[in-house]
Motif scaffolding. Structure first.
Motif, PDB file in Angstrom:
ATOM      1  N   SER A   4     -13.584 -12.556  20.821  1.00 48.44           N
ATOM      2  CA  SER A   4     -13.650 -12.391  22.281  1.00 48.44           C
ATOM      3  C   SER A   4     -12.789 -11.237  22.782  1.00 48.44           C
ATOM      4  CB  SER A   4     -13.207 -13.685  22.968  1.00 48.44           C
ATOM      5  OG  SER A   4     -11.832 -13.935  22.703  1.00 48.44           O
ATOM      6  N   LEU A   5     -13.087 -10.845  24.002  1.00 47.45           N
ATOM      7  CA  LEU A   5     -12.309  -9.822  24.696  1.00 47.45           C
ATOM      8  C   LEU A   5     -12.324 -10.174  26.182  1.00 47.45           C
ATOM      9  CD1 LEU A   5     -10.888  -6.986  24.538  1.00 47.45           C
ATOM     10  CD2 LEU A   5     -13.114  -6.004  25.066  1.00 47.45           C
ATOM     11  N   ILE A   6     -11.138 -10.150  26.798  1.00 41.62           N
ATOM     12  CA  ILE A   6     -11.020 -10.471  28.225  1.00 41.62           C
ATOM     13  C   ILE A   6     -10.332  -9.303  28.922  1.00 41.62           C
ATOM     14  CG2 ILE A   6      -9.810 -11.948  29.895  1.00 41.62           C
ATOM     15  CD1 ILE A   6     -10.135 -14.272  27.894  1.00 41.62           C
ATOM     16  N   ARG A   7     -10.903  -8.867  30.052  1.00 38.52           N
ATOM     17  CA  ARG A   7     -10.212  -7.845  30.847  1.00 38.52           C
ATOM     18  C   ARG A   7     -10.689  -7.897  32.293  1.00 38.52           C
ATOM     19  NH1 ARG A   7     -12.543  -2.712  31.332  1.00 38.52           N
ATOM     20  NH2 ARG A   7     -14.575  -2.422  30.363  1.00 38.52           N
ATOM     21  N   SER A   8      -9.927  -7.242  33.173  1.00 40.42           N
ATOM     22  CA  SER A   8     -10.278  -7.178  34.593  1.00 40.42           C
ATOM     23  C   SER A   8     -11.263  -6.040  34.822  1.00 40.42           C
ATOM     24  CB  SER A   8      -9.027  -6.940  35.438  1.00 40.42           C
ATOM     25  OG  SER A   8      -8.126  -8.005  35.273  1.00 40.42           O
ATOM     26  N   VAL A   9     -12.280  -6.300  35.655  1.00 40.69           N
ATOM     27  CA  VAL A   9     -13.285  -5.276  35.963  1.00 40.69           C
ATOM     28  C   VAL A   9     -13.650  -5.368  37.438  1.00 40.69           C
ATOM     29  CG1 VAL A   9     -15.704  -4.622  35.619  1.00 40.69           C
ATOM     30  CG2 VAL A   9     -14.284  -5.139  33.644  1.00 40.69           C
ATOM     31  N   ASN A  10     -13.697  -4.205  38.083  1.00 41.50           N
ATOM     32  CA  ASN A  10     -14.165  -4.153  39.464  1.00 41.50           C
ATOM     33  C   ASN A  10     -15.643  -3.755  39.446  1.00 41.50           C
ATOM     34  OD1 ASN A  10     -14.440  -3.967  42.183  1.00 41.50           O
ATOM     35  ND2 ASN A  10     -13.027  -2.266  42.473  1.00 41.50           N
ATOM     36  N   LEU A  11     -16.526  -4.733  39.686  1.00 44.02           N
ATOM     37  CA  LEU A  11     -17.973  -4.467  39.696  1.00 44.02           C
ATOM     38  C   LEU A  11     -18.370  -3.964  41.082  1.00 44.02           C
ATOM     39  CD1 LEU A  11     -19.857  -7.355  37.817  1.00 44.02           C
ATOM     40  CD2 LEU A  11     -19.697  -4.960  37.144  1.00 44.02           C
ATOM     41  N   LYS A  12     -18.396  -2.661  41.223  1.00 43.37           N
ATOM     42  CA  LYS A  12     -18.636  -2.068  42.546  1.00 43.37           C
ATOM     43  C   LYS A  12     -20.027  -2.396  43.076  1.00 43.37           C
ATOM     44  CE  LYS A  12     -15.345   1.620  41.747  1.00 43.37           C
ATOM     45  NZ  LYS A  12     -15.150   3.007  41.297  1.00 43.37           N
ATOM     46  N   SER A  13     -21.015  -2.482  42.183  1.00 44.06           N
ATOM     47  CA  SER A  13     -22.394  -2.785  42.623  1.00 44.06           C
ATOM     48  C   SER A  13     -22.470  -4.105  43.382  1.00 44.06           C
ATOM     49  CB  SER A  13     -23.335  -2.878  41.421  1.00 44.06           C
ATOM     50  OG  SER A  13     -23.247  -1.741  40.618  1.00 44.06           O
ATOM     51  N   LEU A  14     -21.616  -5.057  42.995  1.00 41.21           N
ATOM     52  CA  LEU A  14     -21.629  -6.378  43.632  1.00 41.21           C
ATOM     53  C   LEU A  14     -20.442  -6.579  44.574  1.00 41.21           C
ATOM     54  CD1 LEU A  14     -22.572  -8.578  40.515  1.00 41.21           C
ATOM     55  CD2 LEU A  14     -24.098  -7.750  42.309  1.00 41.21           C
ATOM     56  N   GLY A  15     -19.491  -5.642  44.544  1.00 37.00           N
ATOM     57  CA  GLY A  15     -18.281  -5.817  45.345  1.00 37.00           C
ATOM     58  C   GLY A  15     -17.392  -6.912  44.799  1.00 37.00           C
ATOM     59  N   TRP A  16     -17.408  -7.088  43.466  1.00 38.14           N
ATOM     60  CA  TRP A  16     -16.615  -8.148  42.830  1.00 38.14           C
ATOM     61  C   TRP A  16     -15.382  -7.575  42.150  1.00 38.14           C
ATOM     62  CZ3 TRP A  16     -20.123 -11.890  39.491  1.00 38.14           C
ATOM     63  CH2 TRP A  16     -21.109 -12.463  40.313  1.00 38.14           C
ATOM     64  N   ASN A  17     -14.221  -8.149  42.435  1.00 37.78           N
ATOM     65  CA  ASN A  17     -13.039  -7.933  41.622  1.00 37.78           C
ATOM     66  C   ASN A  17     -13.030  -9.097  40.636  1.00 37.78           C
ATOM     67  OD1 ASN A  17     -10.573  -7.240  40.529  1.00 37.78           O
ATOM     68  ND2 ASN A  17      -9.407  -8.219  42.161  1.00 37.78           N
ATOM     69  N   SER A  18     -13.480  -8.842  39.406  1.00 40.23           N
ATOM     70  CA  SER A  18     -13.805  -9.948  38.499  1.00 40.23           C
ATOM     71  C   SER A  18     -13.057  -9.874  37.183  1.00 40.23           C
ATOM     72  CB  SER A  18     -15.315  -9.954  38.212  1.00 40.23           C
ATOM     73  OG  SER A  18     -15.675  -8.757  37.546  1.00 40.23           O
ATOM     74  N   VAL A  19     -13.147 -10.967  36.456  1.00 44.35           N
ATOM     75  CA  VAL A  19     -12.688 -10.989  35.075  1.00 44.35           C
ATOM     76  C   VAL A  19     -13.935 -10.871  34.197  1.00 44.35           C
ATOM     77  CG1 VAL A  19     -12.702 -13.518  34.870  1.00 44.35           C
ATOM     78  CG2 VAL A  19     -11.198 -12.181  33.419  1.00 44.35           C
ATOM     79  N   MET A  20     -13.842 -10.033  33.159  1.00 44.77           N
ATOM     80  CA  MET A  20     -14.958  -9.830  32.231  1.00 44.77           C
ATOM     81  C   MET A  20     -14.601 -10.492  30.911  1.00 44.77           C
ATOM     82  SD  MET A  20     -16.332  -6.192  30.745  1.00 44.77           S
ATOM     83  CE  MET A  20     -17.804  -6.052  29.721  1.00 44.77           C
ATOM     84  N   LEU A  21     -15.524 -11.280  30.388  1.00 46.28           N
ATOM     85  CA  LEU A  21     -15.329 -11.959  29.104  1.00 46.28           C
ATOM     86  C   LEU A  21     -16.484 -11.594  28.181  1.00 46.28           C
ATOM     87  CD1 LEU A  21     -14.269 -14.148  27.119  1.00 46.28           C
ATOM     88  CD2 LEU A  21     -15.316 -15.866  28.571  1.00 46.28           C
TER      89      LEU A  21
END
Length: 202
Positions: A89-106
């Motif tokens: 696995s890999l976990i990191r923070s990602v800002n998905l601009k297309s959706l306006g999400w400040n998200s965690v990516m797994l």
């Protein structure tokens, strides 16, 4: 699974921590060892009583050992779990601009196969039950393309797929890719523990 054993009720009392906290503890101990209880308590955001209980359970399961002066370190068994988690696995923070999400990516290596056991909408609902507000589930398919199931006719997702691809430099065929809000490390590890249990690994 060891993570589940660490959270089982004892003498009728359910601990105030979950598999996500257990997994986070092992990962932080691996990174910081030897490390004291107070440092872990602040990193994981648990009360002192809960942290004491969690560390005691990890010791009972022979996943850590504690030196009164130096602090907590992983045993060989604890290191095996951490190595397995890092491998899969890999976990990191990602800002998905297309959706306006400040998200965690797994990213879960070869995790797309979990969708053969759990329908994608059921998986999304389960992740929301674990505490996510919004969830996007993707797979890196066998043709090396990003796919967002369930497929619908000509979904207008070009920008989103390009953005996912740009954040997926370490993805490989067969990987499951999740984005969830809020951008919360504990949530990410709780979801990861759930997925690892579903795939019966680590």
């Amino acid at each position: 699974m060891m993570l589940t054993k660490a959270t089982e009720p004892k003498q009728g009392n359910k601990p105030k921590f979950d598999e996500g906290h257990v997994l986070m503890s092992l990962m932080y101990i691996s990174e910081l060892q030897p490390v004291g209880r107070i440092t872990l308590m602040k990193k994981i955001e648990l009360s002192e009583a809960s942290m004491k209980t969690l560390l005691r359970r990890l010791k009972e399961l022979s996943l850590i050992s504690t030196d009164p002066v130096g602090g907590n370190i992983l045993t060989n068994e604890g290191q095996k779990i951490v190595s397995c988690v890092k491998e899969h696995s890999l976990i990191r923070s990602v800002n998905l601009k297309s959706l306006g999400w400040n998200s965690v990516m797994l990213i879960l290596r070869k995790g797309a196969e979990i969708l053969e056991k759990i329908p994608v909408l059921t998986l999304r609902d389960e992740i929301i039950r674990l505490g996510a507000e919004k969830v996007l589930i993707c797979i890196y398919n066998k043709d090396g393309k990003i796919e967002i199931p369930p497929k619908t006719e000509e979904m207008p997702l070009k920008n989103l797929i390009e953005e996912i691809k740009a954040n997926c430099t370490k993805c490989d065929k067969g990987d499951l890719i999740l984005f969830a809000t809020p951008n919360d490390t504990h949530l990410a590890y709780l979801v990861l523990a759930y997925l690892l249990r579903g795939l019966k690994i680590c």
